[in-house]
Design a protein around this motif. Structure first.
Motif, PDB file in Angstrom:
ATOM      1  N   SER A   1      -3.411  -9.810 -27.322  1.00 16.43           N
ATOM      2  CA  SER A   1      -3.479 -10.455 -26.002  1.00 16.43           C
ATOM      3  C   SER A   1      -4.499  -9.755 -25.120  1.00 16.43           C
ATOM      4  CB  SER A   1      -2.108 -10.428 -25.320  1.00 16.43           C
ATOM      5  OG  SER A   1      -1.071 -10.739 -26.203  1.00 16.43           O
ATOM      6  N   VAL A   2      -4.395  -8.433 -25.031  1.00 14.62           N
ATOM      7  CA  VAL A   2      -5.269  -7.664 -24.144  1.00 14.62           C
ATOM      8  C   VAL A   2      -6.719  -7.728 -24.607  1.00 14.62           C
ATOM      9  CG1 VAL A   2      -5.764  -5.382 -23.175  1.00 14.62           C
ATOM     10  CG2 VAL A   2      -3.384  -6.121 -23.492  1.00 14.62           C
ATOM     11  N   MET A   3      -6.942  -7.522 -25.919  1.00 18.42           N
ATOM     12  CA  MET A   3      -8.295  -7.432 -26.445  1.00 18.42           C
ATOM     13  C   MET A   3      -9.045  -8.755 -26.380  1.00 18.42           C
ATOM     14  SD  MET A   3      -8.874  -4.347 -26.953  1.00 18.42           S
ATOM     15  CE  MET A   3     -10.513  -4.633 -27.630  1.00 18.42           C
ATOM     16  N   LEU A   4      -8.333  -9.873 -26.297  1.00 21.22           N
ATOM     17  CA  LEU A   4      -9.008 -11.160 -26.162  1.00 21.22           C
ATOM     18  C   LEU A   4      -9.058 -11.630 -24.713  1.00 21.22           C
ATOM     19  CD1 LEU A   4      -7.695 -13.115 -29.303  1.00 21.22           C
ATOM     20  CD2 LEU A   4      -9.843 -11.854 -29.032  1.00 21.22           C
TER      21      LEU A   4
ATOM     22  N   PRO B   1     -17.606 -11.102 -17.278  1.00 22.68           N
ATOM     23  CA  PRO B   1     -16.550 -10.221 -17.759  1.00 22.68           C
ATOM     24  C   PRO B   1     -16.691  -8.831 -17.154  1.00 22.68           C
ATOM     25  CG  PRO B   1     -18.274 -10.418 -19.397  1.00 22.68           C
ATOM     26  CD  PRO B   1     -18.608 -11.395 -18.312  1.00 22.68           C
ATOM     27  N   PRO B   2     -15.604  -8.076 -17.062  1.00 18.34           N
ATOM     28  CA  PRO B   2     -15.687  -6.709 -16.536  1.00 18.34           C
ATOM     29  C   PRO B   2     -16.541  -5.826 -17.441  1.00 18.34           C
ATOM     30  CG  PRO B   2     -13.521  -7.138 -17.488  1.00 18.34           C
ATOM     31  CD  PRO B   2     -14.221  -8.451 -17.430  1.00 18.34           C
ATOM     32  N   ALA B   3     -17.291  -4.945 -16.851  1.00 11.38           N
ATOM     33  CA  ALA B   3     -18.104  -4.000 -17.620  1.00 11.38           C
ATOM     34  C   ALA B   3     -17.214  -2.859 -18.088  1.00 11.38           C
ATOM     35  CB  ALA B   3     -19.236  -3.473 -16.759  1.00 11.38           C
ATOM     36  N   LEU B   4     -17.148  -2.653 -19.401  1.00 10.00           N
ATOM     37  CA  LEU B   4     -16.310  -1.585 -19.934  1.00 10.00           C
ATOM     38  C   LEU B   4     -16.761  -1.201 -21.337  1.00 10.00           C
ATOM     39  CD1 LEU B   4     -14.432  -3.226 -22.128  1.00 10.00           C
ATOM     40  CD2 LEU B   4     -13.040  -3.752 -20.134  1.00 10.00           C
ATOM     41  N   ASP B   5     -16.220  -0.096 -21.819  1.00 10.96           N
ATOM     42  CA  ASP B   5     -16.466   0.371 -23.173  1.00 10.96           C
ATOM     43  C   ASP B   5     -15.422  -0.288 -24.071  1.00 10.96           C
ATOM     44  OD1 ASP B   5     -16.428   1.784 -25.596  1.00 10.96           O
ATOM     45  OD2 ASP B   5     -17.055   3.653 -24.656  1.00 10.96           O
TER      46      ASP B   5
ATOM     47  N   LEU C   1     -13.504   1.952 -26.490  1.00 10.80           N
ATOM     48  CA  LEU C   1     -12.520   2.790 -25.805  1.00 10.80           C
ATOM     49  C   LEU C   1     -11.293   1.961 -25.414  1.00 10.80           C
ATOM     50  CD1 LEU C   1     -11.882   5.608 -24.720  1.00 10.80           C
ATOM     51  CD2 LEU C   1     -12.981   4.948 -22.563  1.00 10.80           C
ATOM     52  N   LEU C   2     -11.512   0.736 -24.958  1.00  9.46           N
ATOM     53  CA  LEU C   2     -10.389  -0.153 -24.631  1.00  9.46           C
ATOM     54  C   LEU C   2      -9.540  -0.394 -25.874  1.00  9.46           C
ATOM     55  CD1 LEU C   2      -8.924  -2.104 -22.659  1.00  9.46           C
ATOM     56  CD2 LEU C   2     -10.479  -3.893 -23.476  1.00  9.46           C
ATOM     57  N   SER C   3     -10.177  -0.650 -26.997  1.00 10.77           N
ATOM     58  CA  SER C   3      -9.452  -0.896 -28.235  1.00 10.77           C
ATOM     59  C   SER C   3      -8.608   0.305 -28.632  1.00 10.77           C
ATOM     60  CB  SER C   3     -10.439  -1.239 -29.359  1.00 10.77           C
ATOM     61  OG  SER C   3      -9.763  -1.432 -30.576  1.00 10.77           O
ATOM     62  N   GLU C   4      -9.194   1.497 -28.525  1.00  9.94           N
ATOM     63  CA  GLU C   4      -8.451   2.719 -28.863  1.00  9.94           C
ATOM     64  C   GLU C   4      -7.266   2.903 -27.923  1.00  9.94           C
ATOM     65  OE1 GLU C   4      -9.117   7.578 -28.848  1.00  9.94           O
ATOM     66  OE2 GLU C   4     -10.871   6.246 -28.852  1.00  9.94           O
ATOM     67  N   MET C   5      -7.492   2.683 -26.642  1.00  5.66           N
ATOM     68  CA  MET C   5      -6.454   2.885 -25.650  1.00  5.66           C
ATOM     69  C   MET C   5      -5.293   1.910 -25.843  1.00  5.66           C
ATOM     70  SD  MET C   5      -6.803   2.725 -21.507  1.00  5.66           S
ATOM     71  CE  MET C   5      -6.856   0.928 -21.486  1.00  5.66           C
TER      72      MET C   5
ATOM     73  N   VAL D   1      -7.768  -2.902 -18.090  1.00  6.94           N
ATOM     74  CA  VAL D   1      -9.217  -2.930 -17.834  1.00  6.94           C
ATOM     75  C   VAL D   1      -9.588  -1.890 -16.791  1.00  6.94           C
ATOM     76  CG1 VAL D   1     -11.069  -4.315 -16.825  1.00  6.94           C
ATOM     77  CG2 VAL D   1      -9.548  -5.325 -18.539  1.00  6.94           C
ATOM     78  N   ALA D   2      -8.838  -1.844 -15.696  1.00  7.86           N
ATOM     79  CA  ALA D   2      -9.133  -0.878 -14.628  1.00  7.86           C
ATOM     80  C   ALA D   2      -9.005   0.558 -15.129  1.00  7.86           C
ATOM     81  CB  ALA D   2      -8.219  -1.114 -13.438  1.00  7.86           C
ATOM     82  N   LEU D   3      -8.010   0.808 -15.994  1.00  6.92           N
ATOM     83  CA  LEU D   3      -7.804   2.158 -16.510  1.00  6.92           C
ATOM     84  C   LEU D   3      -8.957   2.594 -17.396  1.00  6.92           C
ATOM     85  CD1 LEU D   3      -6.057   4.660 -16.808  1.00  6.92           C
ATOM     86  CD2 LEU D   3      -4.790   3.497 -18.647  1.00  6.92           C
ATOM     87  N   VAL D   4      -9.414   1.720 -18.283  1.00  8.68           N
ATOM     88  CA  VAL D   4     -10.518   2.111 -19.170  1.00  8.68           C
ATOM     89  C   VAL D   4     -11.802   2.273 -18.376  1.00  8.68           C
ATOM     90  CG1 VAL D   4     -11.410  -0.151 -19.894  1.00  8.68           C
ATOM     91  CG2 VAL D   4     -11.410   1.744 -21.505  1.00  8.68           C
ATOM     92  N   GLN D   5     -11.973   1.506 -17.316  1.00  2.00           N
ATOM     93  CA  GLN D   5     -13.141   1.683 -16.460  1.00  2.00           C
ATOM     94  C   GLN D   5     -13.072   3.027 -15.730  1.00  2.00           C
ATOM     95  OE1 GLN D   5     -12.752  -1.963 -14.168  1.00  2.00           O
ATOM     96  NE2 GLN D   5     -14.509  -2.882 -15.206  1.00  2.00           N
ATOM     97  N   ALA D   6     -11.880   3.435 -15.325  1.00  2.00           N
ATOM     98  CA  ALA D   6     -11.714   4.720 -14.639  1.00  2.00           C
ATOM     99  C   ALA D   6     -12.015   5.890 -15.573  1.00  2.00           C
ATOM    100  CB  ALA D   6     -10.304   4.842 -14.088  1.00  2.00           C
ATOM    101  N   LEU D   7     -11.786   5.682 -16.862  1.00  2.00           N
ATOM    102  CA  LEU D   7     -12.059   6.745 -17.830  1.00  2.00           C
ATOM    103  C   LEU D   7     -13.561   6.892 -18.089  1.00  2.00           C
ATOM    104  CD1 LEU D   7      -9.216   6.036 -20.403  1.00  2.00           C
ATOM    105  CD2 LEU D   7      -9.447   8.076 -18.989  1.00  2.00           C
TER     106      LEU D   7
END
Length: 258
Positions: free
Chosen positions: A158-161, A197-201, A204-208, A252-258
């Protein structure tokens, strides 16, 4: 030759997860959802015997098909207006197809259920080169794709898509619509990539998210909390929740903060 006559000439191969759609009313409904038009760069994954291919081809005049079964690929090479890529879709560079077309692609298909999730993740990397996706999938998978936080279906998929697509379940499809019938219910899903879409790694999102959902019954302080500590995270994030209680936007916000 109609679909059932074609089936007598081709034995479905279990290793390819082949189940051929034969319900004409459902086929018409799916094609209406796709609404193909001439000049659009359509790519079908796993055309099989052409339940979708034929009516789509009649409306748009040309399309590309990705088919692993060499016998079926050979059949489609004989059809005017069809470009055949004989390959496992997991090896196909979708970006290169978009470059060749000069515009964003429209992807369709009855995806093999045994590798549907790997296919979805494979396509994710080219979401910016795609206009929309219409896929037939196992209903359980579609439910997980579209699920919101708080329910049992909400998870890593759900999250990754959802961080990248707007996802909408369009049609439910019973087993008897196929030959041979699968042992599960199916559904048609529409996936439209988000325009901004939000800019993110993504890695890293997948790992998290994998860490977060690794022990669904436990509070996040036992999994994600420790992972954040190891990374020296100094921000605030409520780990007194379970993974399925956290909205996509917070991941999303958490991975961006990292």
């Amino acid at each position: 030759m109609n679909q059932r006559a074609s089936l007598r000439a081709h034995i479905p191969r279990k290793r390819f997860g082949q189940h051929f759609l034969v319900d004409e009313a459902l086929i018409d409904a799916i094609v209406r959802e796709i609404a193909p038009k001439p000049g659009e760069p359509l790519v079908e994954i796993g055309p099989g015997l052409g339940a979708l291919t034929q009516p789509v081809l009649e409306r748009c005049g040309a399309l590309t098909v990705i088919e692993l079964d060499r016998d079926l690929a050979a059949r489609w090479r004989q059809r005017q207006g069809v470009t055949v890529i004989e390959a496992d879709v997991l090896t196909v560079d979708i970006g290169a197809l978009a470059d060749a077309a000069g515009q964003r692609l429209r992807l369709i298909g009855n995806l093999p259920y045994n590798i549907s999730t790997p296919i979805l993740f494979h396509l994710l990397r080219w979401a910016d080169r795609v206009r929309d996706q219409h896929f037939m999938l196992q209903k359980e998978v579609v439910d997980r794709m579209a699920a919101g936080p708080g329910g049992k279906d909400f998870g890593r998929l759900s999250v990754m898509l959802q961080w990248r697509y707007a996802i909408d379940t369009r049609l439910d499809v019973p087993p008897e619509a196929f030959d041979p019938p699968p042992r599960v219910d199916s559904a048609v899903v529409r996936m439209v990539p988000l325009a901004t879409p939000p800019a993110l790694d993504e890695a890293l999102l997948s790992e998290m998210v994998t860490v977060a959902f690794s022990q669904r019954r436990k509070l996040l302080r036992h999994t994600l909390g420790r992972w954040l500590e190891q990374r020296g995270f100094a921000g605030t994030f409520d780990v007194q929740r379970r993974a399925e209680e956290v909205p996509v936007s917070e991941y999303v916000a958490l991975v961006q903060a990292l």
